[in-house]
Design a protein around this motif. Sequence first.
Motif, short mmCIF file in Angstrom:
data_model
loop_
_atom_site.label_atom_id
_atom_site.label_comp_id
_atom_site.label_asym_id
_atom_site.label_seq_id
_atom_site.Cartn_x
_atom_site.Cartn_y
_atom_site.Cartn_z
N UNK A 78 0.85 -1.19 0.00
CA UNK A 78 0.00 0.00 0.00
C UNK A 78 0.89 1.24 0.00
N UNK A 79 0.67 2.13 -0.98
CA UNK A 79 1.47 3.34 -1.06
C UNK A 79 0.64 4.61 -0.89
N UNK A 80 -0.68 4.46 -0.77
CA UNK A 80 -1.56 5.58 -0.44
C UNK A 80 -2.87 5.01 0.07
N UNK A 81 -3.65 5.87 0.80
CA UNK A 81 -4.85 5.32 1.43
C UNK A 81 -6.17 5.75 0.78
N UNK A 82 -6.33 7.00 0.39
CA UNK A 82 -7.60 7.46 -0.20
C UNK A 82 -7.32 8.25 -1.48
N UNK A 83 -7.49 7.63 -2.66
CA UNK A 83 -7.88 6.24 -2.87
C UNK A 83 -6.74 5.28 -2.55
N UNK A 84 -7.06 4.01 -2.59
CA UNK A 84 -6.09 2.97 -2.22
C UNK A 84 -5.18 2.68 -3.42
N UNK A 85 -3.91 3.06 -3.28
CA UNK A 85 -2.93 2.85 -4.35
C UNK A 85 -1.96 1.73 -3.99
N UNK A 86 -1.54 0.99 -4.99
CA UNK A 86 -0.49 0.01 -4.84
C UNK A 86 0.54 0.25 -5.95
N UNK A 87 1.41 -0.72 -6.23
CA UNK A 87 2.38 -0.58 -7.32
C UNK A 87 2.27 -1.79 -8.24
N UNK A 88 2.61 -1.59 -9.50
CA UNK A 88 2.58 -2.67 -10.47
C UNK A 88 3.82 -3.54 -10.39
N UNK A 89 3.84 -4.57 -11.20
CA UNK A 89 4.90 -5.56 -11.13
C UNK A 89 6.27 -5.10 -11.60
N UNK A 90 6.36 -3.98 -12.33
CA UNK A 90 7.65 -3.52 -12.86
C UNK A 90 8.31 -2.47 -11.98
N UNK A 91 7.75 -2.18 -10.83
CA UNK A 91 8.28 -1.13 -9.97
C UNK A 91 9.34 -1.66 -9.01
N UNK A 92 10.26 -0.79 -8.55
CA UNK A 92 11.32 -1.22 -7.64
C UNK A 92 10.81 -1.90 -6.37
N UNK A 93 9.67 -1.46 -5.84
CA UNK A 93 9.14 -2.11 -4.64
C UNK A 93 8.78 -3.57 -4.91
N UNK A 94 8.26 -3.87 -6.09
CA UNK A 94 7.96 -5.26 -6.45
C UNK A 94 9.25 -6.07 -6.57
N UNK A 95 10.26 -5.45 -7.16
CA UNK A 95 11.55 -6.12 -7.29
C UNK A 95 12.16 -6.38 -5.92
N UNK A 96 12.02 -5.41 -5.01
CA UNK A 96 12.53 -5.59 -3.64
C UNK A 96 11.84 -6.76 -2.96
N UNK A 97 10.53 -6.88 -3.15
CA UNK A 97 9.81 -8.02 -2.58
C UNK A 97 10.37 -9.34 -3.10
N UNK A 98 10.61 -9.41 -4.40
CA UNK A 98 11.14 -10.64 -5.00
C UNK A 98 12.50 -10.99 -4.39
N UNK A 99 13.32 -9.99 -4.13
CA UNK A 99 14.63 -10.23 -3.50
C UNK A 99 14.48 -10.73 -2.07
#
Length: 298
Positions: free
Chosen positions: A179-200
């Motif tokens: 979650x990167x924001x609350x109203x509205x509820x934002x997330x990040x897509x699969x090509x973003x650095x946060x997704x890559x960090x999760x994979x690591x």
Amino acid sequence: MRPLIICVLHSLVWLAAAPGFALGLVDDEGRAITLRAPAQRIVSLAPGATEMLFAAGAGPRIVATVQFADEPAAARAIPRIGDAQAFDMERILALRPDVVVVWSSGNSAASIERLQRLGLTLYRHKAERLSELAGSLRRMGAIAATQSVADAAATQLDARIQALRKNAQSATPLQVFLQVWDHPLYTVGGQQPLSEALALCGAHNVFADLSVPGPVVSTEAVLARAPDVVVAAAQAGQAVQWLEQWRAYATLRATRSNNLIAFEDTSLTRVGPGAIIATEKLCRLLDAARARLRGVSP
């Protein structure tokens, strides 16, 4: 009057550059750049680029940067000439930089084009993934002929990334909602650095199938994807507030296991060397989440 001032300053930039040998290098977009000598005066137009220049040993050569370029601590003393989207062209020209480091995916295309039209030497910084950091760092070392420092830093980054990948191979997989924001509820897509960090960290972004960089999602969509962990990535204070909404969903596995994690290190948004340190922090938090999940029934 302003166009006249810019033209005069532009002329001064060229008059100040004495002819000499040419130093050839290549930027992150593969564009060839020629400098008359190793850069002594650098303008950096992105926080991540500023952090990279310091890691490459060229930090003392930066004469101006932009808002939010606050890492490392020494960067906070550098004069500001605007932010990544809007900066003072006249001040840039008056500084007579040997090279201007622009951010291909962050600075406006119109501003980059205008800098080029003014005859300034541009180095395009475009490290968009954590795996691209080491190569970008090595290339950046050529700007000020500090390759030995840049190479050592890049080697260290590579080693840390490889260590994370090795640990991820034996880690229990986790499904994570970012979650990167609350109203509205934002997330990040699969090509973003946060997704890559999760994979690591041996984890998976539950919305990795979305190609939009910052998609809006509904609470119902999050619940349907049943994350093991909810990570609220925000500045200090915000993340804890955002997580409170998820406590109302008692059947959500992330809630049942108390795996509602506040992650307040913003280094991942800069995609600089600090992003690897931030990823290591995230991995430790997710390892703790795995331990909590062992005591929760499916």
